[in-house]
Write a protein that holds these residues in place. Structure first.
Motif, PDB file in Angstrom:
ATOM      1  N   GLU A 108      -8.787  11.259  -3.667  1.00  3.50           N
ATOM      2  CA  GLU A 108      -8.054  11.841  -2.538  1.00  3.50           C
ATOM      3  C   GLU A 108      -7.157  10.822  -1.840  1.00  3.50           C
ATOM      4  OE1 GLU A 108     -11.341  14.911  -0.915  1.00  3.50           O
ATOM      5  OE2 GLU A 108     -10.163  13.884   0.629  1.00  3.50           O
ATOM      6  N   PHE A 109      -6.249  11.307  -1.043  1.00  2.00           N
ATOM      7  CA  PHE A 109      -5.380  10.438  -0.244  1.00  2.00           C
ATOM      8  C   PHE A 109      -6.249   9.470   0.575  1.00  2.00           C
ATOM      9  CE2 PHE A 109      -6.047  11.877   4.098  1.00  2.00           C
ATOM     10  CZ  PHE A 109      -6.693  13.090   3.892  1.00  2.00           C
ATOM     11  N   GLY A 110      -5.791   8.254   0.677  1.00  2.00           N
ATOM     12  CA  GLY A 110      -6.479   7.277   1.511  1.00  2.00           C
ATOM     13  C   GLY A 110      -7.762   6.698   0.911  1.00  2.00           C
ATOM     14  N   CYS A 111      -8.085   7.053  -0.326  1.00  2.00           N
ATOM     15  CA  CYS A 111      -9.335   6.537  -0.912  1.00  2.00           C
ATOM     16  C   CYS A 111      -9.192   5.081  -1.335  1.00  2.00           C
ATOM     17  CB  CYS A 111      -9.810   7.417  -2.065  1.00  2.00           C
ATOM     18  SG  CYS A 111      -8.796   7.274  -3.546  1.00  2.00           S
ATOM     19  N   GLY A 112      -7.961   4.612  -1.501  1.00  2.87           N
ATOM     20  CA  GLY A 112      -7.786   3.185  -1.788  1.00  2.87           C
ATOM     21  C   GLY A 112      -7.084   2.862  -3.095  1.00  2.87           C
ATOM     22  N   LYS A 113      -6.486   3.849  -3.733  1.00  2.00           N
ATOM     23  CA  LYS A 113      -5.814   3.620  -5.025  1.00  2.00           C
ATOM     24  C   LYS A 113      -4.712   2.563  -4.906  1.00  2.00           C
ATOM     25  CE  LYS A 113      -4.660   8.054  -5.186  1.00  2.00           C
ATOM     26  NZ  LYS A 113      -5.356   8.633  -4.016  1.00  2.00           N
ATOM     27  N   THR A 114      -3.888   2.723  -3.873  1.00  2.00           N
ATOM     28  CA  THR A 114      -2.778   1.786  -3.682  1.00  2.00           C
ATOM     29  C   THR A 114      -3.291   0.395  -3.305  1.00  2.00           C
ATOM     30  OG1 THR A 114      -1.276   3.584  -3.122  1.00  2.00           O
ATOM     31  CG2 THR A 114      -0.654   1.397  -2.348  1.00  2.00           C
ATOM     32  N   GLN A 115      -4.410   0.361  -2.592  1.00  2.00           N
ATOM     33  CA  GLN A 115      -5.000  -0.936  -2.241  1.00  2.00           C
ATOM     34  C   GLN A 115      -5.464  -1.673  -3.486  1.00  2.00           C
ATOM     35  OE1 GLN A 115      -4.987  -2.211   0.893  1.00  2.00           O
ATOM     36  NE2 GLN A 115      -3.715  -0.398   1.226  1.00  2.00           N
ATOM     37  N   GLU A 143       6.159   6.343  -4.236  1.00  2.00           N
ATOM     38  CA  GLU A 143       5.912   6.894  -2.901  1.00  2.00           C
ATOM     39  C   GLU A 143       6.289   5.928  -1.790  1.00  2.00           C
ATOM     40  OE1 GLU A 143       1.695   8.107  -3.629  1.00  2.00           O
ATOM     41  OE2 GLU A 143       2.538  10.116  -3.336  1.00  2.00           O
ATOM     42  N   ARG A 150       0.998  -6.761   2.827  1.00  2.00           N
ATOM     43  CA  ARG A 150      -0.378  -6.545   2.359  1.00  2.00           C
ATOM     44  C   ARG A 150      -0.723  -7.567   1.269  1.00  2.00           C
ATOM     45  NH1 ARG A 150      -5.007  -6.116   3.292  1.00  2.00           N
ATOM     46  NH2 ARG A 150      -6.342  -4.497   2.436  1.00  2.00           N
ATOM     47  N   GLN A 153      -1.550 -10.808   2.960  1.00  2.00           N
ATOM     48  CA  GLN A 153      -2.931 -10.785   3.471  1.00  2.00           C
ATOM     49  C   GLN A 153      -3.931 -11.041   2.341  1.00  2.00           C
ATOM     50  OE1 GLN A 153      -3.256  -6.843   5.156  1.00  2.00           O
ATOM     51  NE2 GLN A 153      -2.857  -7.567   7.238  1.00  2.00           N
ATOM     52  N   GLN A 259      -3.452  11.638  -7.644  1.00  2.00           N
ATOM     53  CA  GLN A 259      -4.189  12.206  -6.514  1.00  2.00           C
ATOM     54  C   GLN A 259      -4.982  13.437  -6.922  1.00  2.00           C
ATOM     55  OE1 GLN A 259      -2.391  13.833  -2.983  1.00  2.00           O
ATOM     56  NE2 GLN A 259      -2.521  11.874  -1.946  1.00  2.00           N
ATOM     57  N   ARG A 298     -16.103   1.801  -0.659  1.00  2.00           N
ATOM     58  CA  ARG A 298     -15.553   2.818  -1.562  1.00  2.00           C
ATOM     59  C   ARG A 298     -16.408   2.879  -2.820  1.00  2.00           C
ATOM     60  NH1 ARG A 298     -13.023   2.977   2.467  1.00  2.00           N
ATOM     61  NH2 ARG A 298     -10.776   3.253   2.759  1.00  2.00           N
ATOM     62  N   ILE A 317     -12.985  -2.517   0.913  1.00  2.00           N
ATOM     63  CA  ILE A 317     -11.574  -2.823   1.155  1.00  2.00           C
ATOM     64  C   ILE A 317     -11.454  -3.328   2.584  1.00  2.00           C
ATOM     65  CG2 ILE A 317      -9.219  -1.938   1.252  1.00  2.00           C
ATOM     66  CD1 ILE A 317     -10.039   0.249  -0.720  1.00  2.00           C
ATOM     67  N   THR A 318     -11.130  -4.605   2.717  1.00  2.00           N
ATOM     68  CA  THR A 318     -10.973  -5.188   4.047  1.00  2.00           C
ATOM     69  C   THR A 318      -9.571  -5.803   4.146  1.00  2.00           C
ATOM     70  OG1 THR A 318     -11.713  -7.385   3.396  1.00  2.00           O
ATOM     71  CG2 THR A 318     -13.428  -5.814   4.039  1.00  2.00           C
ATOM     72  N   THR A 319      -9.306  -6.408   5.279  1.00  2.00           N
ATOM     73  CA  THR A 319      -8.009  -7.048   5.477  1.00  2.00           C
ATOM     74  C   THR A 319      -7.750  -8.094   4.392  1.00  2.00           C
ATOM     75  OG1 THR A 319      -8.330  -6.707   7.812  1.00  2.00           O
ATOM     76  CG2 THR A 319      -6.575  -8.232   7.201  1.00  2.00           C
TER      77      THR A 319
HETATM   78  P1  GTP Z   1      -2.609   8.160  -1.371  1.00  2.00           P
HETATM   79  O1  GTP Z   1      -1.561   7.291  -1.963  1.00  2.00           O
HETATM   80  O2  GTP Z   1      -2.197   8.806  -0.100  1.00  2.00           O
HETATM   81  O3  GTP Z   1      -3.164   9.149  -2.340  1.00  2.00           O
HETATM   82  O4  GTP Z   1      -3.840   7.219  -0.955  1.00  2.00           O
HETATM   83  P2  GTP Z   1      -4.406   5.909  -1.645  1.00  2.00           P
HETATM   84  O5  GTP Z   1      -5.612   6.253  -2.426  1.00  2.00           O
HETATM   85  O6  GTP Z   1      -3.348   5.154  -2.300  1.00  2.00           O
HETATM   86  O7  GTP Z   1      -4.938   5.131  -0.390  1.00  2.00           O
HETATM   87  P3  GTP Z   1      -4.557   3.653   0.073  1.00  2.00           P
HETATM   88  O8  GTP Z   1      -4.808   2.708  -1.031  1.00  2.00           O
HETATM   89  O9  GTP Z   1      -3.246   3.668   0.706  1.00  2.00           O
HETATM   90  O10 GTP Z   1      -5.714   3.404   1.126  1.00  2.00           O
HETATM   91  C1  GTP Z   1      -5.502   3.440   2.490  1.00  2.00           C
HETATM   92  C2  GTP Z   1      -6.781   2.930   3.124  1.00  2.00           C
HETATM   93  O11 GTP Z   1      -6.999   1.568   2.757  1.00  2.00           O
HETATM   94  C3  GTP Z   1      -6.724   2.938   4.607  1.00  2.00           C
HETATM   95  O12 GTP Z   1      -7.148   4.171   5.116  1.00  2.00           O
HETATM   96  C4  GTP Z   1      -7.698   1.827   4.965  1.00  2.00           C
HETATM   97  O13 GTP Z   1      -9.002   2.322   4.914  1.00  2.00           O
HETATM   98  C5  GTP Z   1      -7.562   0.860   3.826  1.00  2.00           C
HETATM   99  N1  GTP Z   1      -6.668  -0.238   4.202  1.00  2.00           N
HETATM  100  C6  GTP Z   1      -5.354  -0.343   3.988  1.00  2.00           C
HETATM  101  N2  GTP Z   1      -4.856  -1.476   4.504  1.00  2.00           N
HETATM  102  C7  GTP Z   1      -5.896  -2.111   5.052  1.00  2.00           C
HETATM  103  C8  GTP Z   1      -6.047  -3.341   5.767  1.00  2.00           C
HETATM  104  O14 GTP Z   1      -5.104  -4.084   5.979  1.00  2.00           O
HETATM  105  N3  GTP Z   1      -7.282  -3.651   6.202  1.00  2.00           N
HETATM  106  C9  GTP Z   1      -8.337  -2.852   5.971  1.00  2.00           C
HETATM  107  N4  GTP Z   1      -9.524  -3.202   6.419  1.00  2.00           N
HETATM  108  N5  GTP Z   1      -8.237  -1.679   5.321  1.00  2.00           N
HETATM  109  C10 GTP Z   1      -7.049  -1.322   4.875  1.00  2.00           C
END
Ligand code: GTP
Ligand code: MG
Length: 325
Positions: A108-115, A143, A150, A153, A259, A298, A317-319
């Motif tokens: 799902e969105f925000g799960c951390g794929k891009t991280q 996107e 990032r 960091q 996604q 995660r 996933i931290t800073t």
């Molecule tokens: P979509 O592309 O929308 O599908 O989401 P995604 O799965 O790519 O999610 P993404 O990797 O963007 O994850 C976003 C989440 O990573 C945020 O909600 C935070 O929980 C975490 N995150 C991102 N940047 C930081 C950061 O600088 N510090 C910390 N602690 N967490 C971060």
């Protein structure tokens, strides 16, 4: 890739070469794997001429057919493993993200794929002794979610972890990012990525990672509401073969994101299934399902891998980036 130009092929004059390029057939390799109908349509030539051009391209491009097992083994010996920065995750993957394979991360969105993608773009640059592949990275960003800040960091996080003073700018220099504005553009960028990888092949930092983030977003947006999925799947399939080929050719890891829908979506069927359905399922060699857990934790689940048991790992996933939970 080969140095042969489209114009060098029999039956291809300058005008046809231009039409082919305009239609996205930039290289002899691209022509070699096209179908006659496809080529005929794009270059406004007859199908029989198209077939002759394709044959000429196949001979020129050396796209290969069958390989003997010993050669496959030889190529497999070069497979590298890229660390994720999380020991449990690496272990689940049999040592890390494999080169010459496609690894799909879905969730799902925000799960951390891009991280995870950002972290891999940093880690790949480390020497092999440190879990990297001593190489650079190409990111196809569909996107607009690539953030150099990032990366900085994460490099700082790594400096602390390793007790070494890494220079974030040096890392940023080895990350080649291109925005893809639509699905066609996204597909074409794989050719540009190949050109770049070819240029860097004998450098200190050959390309060892290709990221497509997101693989499916454009396809999904562009094909919504249309009557048939066939076109989309066909195009996606071709795209996947292009990136698989990239991985093989450059001994590179290929990581793509996808996604899943949190709300039911009639057009795309089952909301818990990744976009792209079966075709993606069969092509992506490693499929990772990522979901949120408590706080910065995660859960990564390995689904249907060809040679590894299914498993689960917990990462944080931290800073500072990706790490052990
Ligand atoms: P979509 O592309 O929308 O599908 O989401 P995604 O799965 O790519 O999610 P993404 O990797 O963007 O994850 C976003 C989440 O990573 C945020 O909600 C935070 O929980 C975490 N995150 C991102 N940047 C930081 C950061 O600088 N510090 C910390 N602690 N967490 C971060
Ligand atoms: Mg993302």
């Amino acid at each position: 890739m080969s140095e042969v130009l489209l114009e060098d092929l029999d039956h291809v004059g300058p005008a046809t070469a231009q039409k082919l390029r305009d239609a996205g057939f930039n290289t002899v390799e691209a022509v070699a794997v096209a179908s006659p109908a496809e080529l005929a349509n794009s270059a406004e030539i007859g199908e029989s001429t198209a077939a002759k051009i394709i044959n000429a391209a196949r001979q020129a491009a050396d796209i290969g057919g069958f390989e003997t097992g010993d050669l496959v083994l030889e190529r497999r010996k070069l497979v590298g493993k890229l660390t994720t920065g999380c020991a449990e995750f690496d272990e689940m993957m049999g040592g890390g993200i494999e080169s010459q394979s496609i690894t799909e991360m879905y969730g799902e969105f925000g799960c951390g794929k891009t991280q995870v993608a950002h972290q891999l773009a940093v880690n790949v640059q480390l020497p092999r002794e440190q879990g990297g592949l001593g190489g650079s990275v190409v990111i196809i960003d569909t996107e607009n979610t690539f953030r150099p800040e990032r990366i900085t960091q994460m490099v700082k996080g790594l400096s602390e972890k390793h007790g070494v003073e890494y220079d974030p700018e040096e890392f940023l220099k080895n990350i080649h990012v291109a925005r893809a504005y639509n699905s066609n553009h996204q597909i074409l960028l794989v050719d540009s990525a190949s050109e770049l990888a070819n240029e860097l092949k004998d450098s200190d930092m050959p390309v060892r990672l290709l990221i497509v983030d997101s693989l499916t977003a454009h396809f999904r947006a562009e094909y919504i509401g249309r009557g048939t999925l066939a076109d989309r799947q066909q195009k996606l399939n071709k795209h996947l073969h292009g990136i698989q080929r990239f991985g093989d050719l450059f001994n590179s890891c290929v990581v793509v994101t996808n996604q899943v829908m949190s709300k039911p979506d009639a057009f795309f069927g089952d909301p818990t299934k990744p976009i792209g359905g079966h075709i993606l399922g069969h092509t992506a060699t490693f499929r990772l399902y990522i979901r949120k857990s408590k706080g910065d934790k995660r859960i990564v689940k390995l689904v249907d891998s060809p040679n590894l048991p299914d498993g689960e790992a917990i990462m944080s996933i931290t800073t500072d980036g990706l790490g052990d939970a």
